[in-house]
Every structure is written in structure tokens, then in C-alpha cells.
Design a protein around this motif. Structure first.
Motif, PDB file in Angstrom:
ATOM      1  N   HIS A 127      11.321  30.219  30.913  1.00 17.23           N
ATOM      2  CA  HIS A 127      11.967  31.360  31.566  1.00 17.23           C
ATOM      3  C   HIS A 127      11.915  31.141  33.071  1.00 17.23           C
ATOM      4  O   HIS A 127      10.840  31.108  33.667  1.00 17.23           O
TER       5      HIS A 127
ATOM      6  N   LYS B 281      12.934  33.086  35.412  1.00 21.05           N
ATOM      7  CA  LYS B 281      12.733  34.274  36.253  1.00 21.05           C
ATOM      8  C   LYS B 281      11.406  34.210  36.989  1.00 21.05           C
ATOM      9  O   LYS B 281      11.219  34.887  37.986  1.00 21.05           O
TER      10      LYS B 281
ATOM     11  N   ARG C 142       9.933  47.290  23.298  1.00 20.02           N
ATOM     12  CA  ARG C 142      10.726  47.393  24.527  1.00 20.02           C
ATOM     13  C   ARG C 142      12.199  47.351  24.150  1.00 20.02           C
ATOM     14  O   ARG C 142      12.910  48.342  24.291  1.00 20.02           O
TER      15      ARG C 142
ATOM     16  N   TYR D 270       0.030  41.038  26.104  1.00 18.62           N
ATOM     17  CA  TYR D 270      -0.542  41.232  27.439  1.00 18.62           C
ATOM     18  C   TYR D 270      -1.666  42.263  27.418  1.00 18.62           C
ATOM     19  O   TYR D 270      -1.553  43.345  27.968  1.00 18.62           O
TER      20      TYR D 270
ATOM     21  N   SER E 271       6.081  33.840  25.208  1.00 22.38           N
ATOM     22  CA  SER E 271       5.618  34.302  26.510  1.00 22.38           C
ATOM     23  C   SER E 271       4.499  33.308  26.842  1.00 22.38           C
ATOM     24  O   SER E 271       4.089  32.535  25.974  1.00 22.38           O
ATOM     25  N   THR E 272       4.009  33.337  28.037  1.00 21.97           N
ATOM     26  CA  THR E 272       2.944  32.383  28.367  1.00 21.97           C
ATOM     27  C   THR E 272       1.681  32.617  27.523  1.00 21.97           C
ATOM     28  O   THR E 272       1.114  31.660  26.989  1.00 21.97           O
TER      29      THR E 272
ATOM     30  N   ARG F 108       9.792  30.244  25.062  1.00 19.83           N
ATOM     31  CA  ARG F 108      10.329  30.590  26.379  1.00 19.83           C
ATOM     32  C   ARG F 108       9.251  31.033  27.378  1.00 19.83           C
ATOM     33  O   ARG F 108       9.453  32.040  28.065  1.00 19.83           O
TER      34      ARG F 108
ATOM     35  N   GLY G  68       7.332  31.606  30.767  1.00 22.78           N
ATOM     36  CA  GLY G  68       7.817  31.546  32.145  1.00 22.78           C
ATOM     37  C   GLY G  68       6.730  31.217  33.156  1.00 22.78           C
ATOM     38  O   GLY G  68       6.939  30.440  34.094  1.00 22.78           O
ATOM     39  N   ILE G  69       5.548  31.797  32.957  1.00 23.06           N
ATOM     40  CA  ILE G  69       4.528  31.772  34.011  1.00 23.06           C
ATOM     41  C   ILE G  69       3.744  30.461  34.052  1.00 23.06           C
ATOM     42  O   ILE G  69       3.095  30.139  35.043  1.00 23.06           O
TER      43      ILE G  69
END
Ligand SMILES: Cc1ncc(COP(=O)(O)O)c(C=O)c1O
Length: 362
Positions: free
Chosen positions: A46, A48, A143, A176, A213-214, A229, A231-232
Motif C-alpha cells: 500500500h 499510501k 469499516r 490494531y 495490513s502490516t 497489501r 503499507g507500513i
């Protein structure tokens, strides 16, 4: 010399500044690429997080299949830079303003877009007939996305709208929280497996089952998932440290900030406030970032231009005028607020990279 150690930053920095350790960045890119390769899963980072053409170039060099983006604006920046395979992992609503931008993008790159409703599918179909879409599945973050049992309804609407259903995707953002990443990764996999089974039974031929996610990527990277995907992972941050996604030696980006004031109670004030660090502070992290060289002090609260650091009695703290390395809580927010990265290797300045897609949030 580590960026995070006292004296680890290059001399003469104008602060606040984002400083990237190029060697650690490369190590992070290589490690995640290798993990995904071994898992037999494509890596579609990702973008972003970094919003950087140079970081994207390096991700591709490490074998990334393409990039994930959140907005058409980000997609345009990376398409202009030659990235020819993009996934807008977002339920893009093709309004009159967005439709021509979407069409222009679809003409120049291999593109897929997220969808999670019949109405969204109808708007995408009007805007861009034949566009490839992935139906978003809610794996527990609540979400966006639909339950696995409801994907066929959205896929059918997409097909009726003239779209091509390429697959399914999810984001296990409920990972998270402390101790949650393994379970959220399993939720991603289970929800995607259920959704894919429903679609296959309904006659769809799915090329893409996309997770990640990471914190969850290593837990969900197994069949039927075909791509991840995160990103971090190029930089990591204080949230990822708290979640156990990385060690402090993996952190590749810090905010360099100067101590501009020392209060009568010993507090230090840094020249990095919410306009540099963002405001994210979940209950499970200690403060507004970490100062690894001074482990007993806490960035406790932020003004716009002030980062106020609590210093307990007797704690070692930086001096007035000292430049410190702060590991931010959420690196995506920090990057979005910055113009450029200062890149260092072995403690020396080796370059400046622009944040190319800065603020391209629509
Ligand atoms: C849809 C989607 N995919 C992937 C990611 C990347 O996850 P992370 O930021 O944990 O690396 C995000 C992050 O918000 C996301 O929203």
C-alpha cells in the motif's frame, strides 16, 4: 550508527525533518518481499504510507506485483511515474467529478477498484464499463465491506453494471490492538475463503484474493489468499513496535526534532507538534511517539507546533538545542504532512526524496 542512538542523526539538520535510514529501509523491503515469496503470495504494497516514487521503485525492484493506493490522486502520481498495475483498495464512488479521472486512469494502467455495494457498482459501471473490481469483505474491522455471505449480491450487481469481477479483498484493521494481529490475520483468511467459496459456487472465476495490513500480513499469507497489501513495513513506527510487527532495530524512519524549551518542572518541548506528528494516539501506546535514546521520557501531549515531553524526576533527558530522533506513532500520517524525506546511510546524508503523492487524498 543507528539513527535512534544519541548522536545518530546527521549534523546540521533543519528540524522538524523526516529522516530515513536507507539501509534499514532496504532490509525491510527485502525481508517482507522474501516472506511473501516463500508464502507463495504476491506482494502489492500500500503506497499510501510512503507516497514516494523512489520507495515504490525499490518495492518493484524487490518483486512487488504492483501497488495498492487509496485514492485516484495517489494512483495518478504512481501511474505518471510508470507504475502500470494499480489496485484502488477502497470503495470508490464514481461521482461526476471522479468518473472522467477513473476512465483516464483505466486507459493507461492495469487497474482494479474496490466495491462493496450495488449502488457503488452501478456508478462504477456507468463511469468505466469493463473495469475490473474486487468485492470488499468485512473480516471483523467493521469499516467497509460486506459479510462473506453477501458478496454474491454485490458481484452480481457489478456484473449487471458491466464490470469485471476479478476477486475479493479485505482489511483486518481490528488487528490494531495488543495481541490481536494473529487472530485478525486468521479472520482475514477465513472471511476471504468463505467469500471466495460463495463466488466460485455462483460461477465466478476469481483471480484475486487480497488481504493484509502490516500487523496481519504474515498471519493471513496462505491459501486461498493470493496477495498481501501491507503499507507500513518499509518504515515501521511506534504502533507497529507495540503490536510486535517489528523490533526497534527495524525502524527506518524518525522525526528529527529540536528541544526548543525546557520547563521549570524539567519538561522538554520539541519543535514537532500535531502538524508534524499527526494526532494518532491509541490507548495502547505510551505517548505521542518514542524517544529511544531517552527511554524514561514521554512525549505526552501535542500543540500544533509543540511536542511536550514529560520528564520524570531523575530521568536523563535531552538538552536545550539538542536534536532528537522521535519514532512517530503512525507513520502514514507523518508522511502525509511532510514535503520530503532526508535519506541517510551510515549516519551521512545521501539524498532527499520528495513525498510525491503528498496530500493527494482525493
Ligand atoms: C484497504 C487497506 N489495505 C491495506 C492497508 C495497509 O495496512 P497497514 O497500514 O497496516 O500497513 C490499509 C491501511 O489502512 C488499508 O486500508
Amino acid at each position: 550508527m543507528s539513527l535512534l542512538a544519541p548522536g545518530g542523526l546527521p549534523a546540521g539538520l533543519d528540524t522538524p525533518a523526516l529522516v530515513v535510514d536507507e539501509a534499514r529501509l532496504e532490509a525491510n523491503l527485502a525481508r517482507t518481499a522474501d516472506t511473501m515469496r516463500r508464502a507463495g503470495v504476491a506482494l502489492r504494497p500500500h503506497a499510501k504510507t510512503h507516497k514516494s516514487v523512489e520507495v515504490a521503485r525499490r518495492q518493484r525492484a524487490h518483486g512487488a506485483a504492483g501497488l495498492t493506493v487509496a485514492t485516484l490522486g495517489e494512483a495518478d502520481v504512481f501511474a505518471d511515474a510508470g507504475v502500470d498495475d494499480l489496485f484502488v483498495a477502497y470503495p470508490l464512488y464514481a461521482s461526476a467529478a471522479k468518473a472522467p479521472r477513473l476512465r483516464a486512469l483505466a486507459e493507461r494502467v492495469a487497474l482494479r477498484v474496490g466495491v462493496d455495494s450495488a449502488g457503488g457498482a452501478a456508478a462504477l459501471g456507468d463511469a468505466c464499463p469493463g473495469l475490473a473490481v474486487c468485492v470488499e469483505v468485512d473480516s471483523g474491522h467493521h469499516r467497509t465491506g460486506v459479510a462473506p455471505a453477501d458478496v454474491v449480491g454485490v458481484a452480481d450487481a457489478a456484473r449487471r453494471a458491466g464490470l469485471r469481477v476479478a476477486g475479493v479483498f479485505t482489511f483486518g484493521g481490528h488487528g490494531y490492538a495488543p495481541d490481536m494481529p494473529p487472530g485478525a490475520g486468521a479472520d482475514e483468511r477465513d472471511a476471504l475463503a468463505g467469500a471466495a467459496a460463495h463466488l466460485t459456487e455462483a460461477g465466478y472465476d476469481l483471480a484475486v484474493v487480497s488481504a493484509g495490513s502490516t500487523p496481519t500480513a504474515t498471519y493471513s499469507a496462505r491459501p486461498p489468499v493470493t496477495e498481501e497489501r501491507p503499507g507500513i513495513y518499509p518504515f515501521y513506527d511506534a504502533q507497529q513496535l507495540a503490536l510486535g510487527s517489528c523490533t526497534v532495530d527495524d525502524v527506518a524512519l524518525v522525526v528529527a526534532a529540536t528541544v526548543v524549551s525546557v520547563g521549570a518542572d524539567g519538561r522538554r518541548v520539541l519543535d514537532a507538534g500535531s502538524k508534524v506528528l499527526g494526532a494518532d494516539r491509541p490507548a495502547w501506546v505510551r505517548g505521542h511517539g518514542l524517544l529511544p535514546a531517552y527511554p524514561d521520557v514521554t512525549p505526552a501531549w501535542l500543540g500544533e507546533h509543540h511536542g511536550v515531553v514529560d520528564v520524570p524526576d531523575g530521568a536523563v533527558a535531552p538538552a536545550l538545542g539538542e536534536v532528537v530522533a522521535l519514532v512517530p506513532n503512525h507513520v502514514c500520517q507523518v508522511v502525509n504532512l511532510a514535503d520530503e524525506y532526508t535519506v541517510v546511510r551510515d549516519g551521512g546524508h545521501v539524498g532527499t526524496w520528495p513525498v510525491d503523492a503528498r496530500a493527494r487524498n482525493r
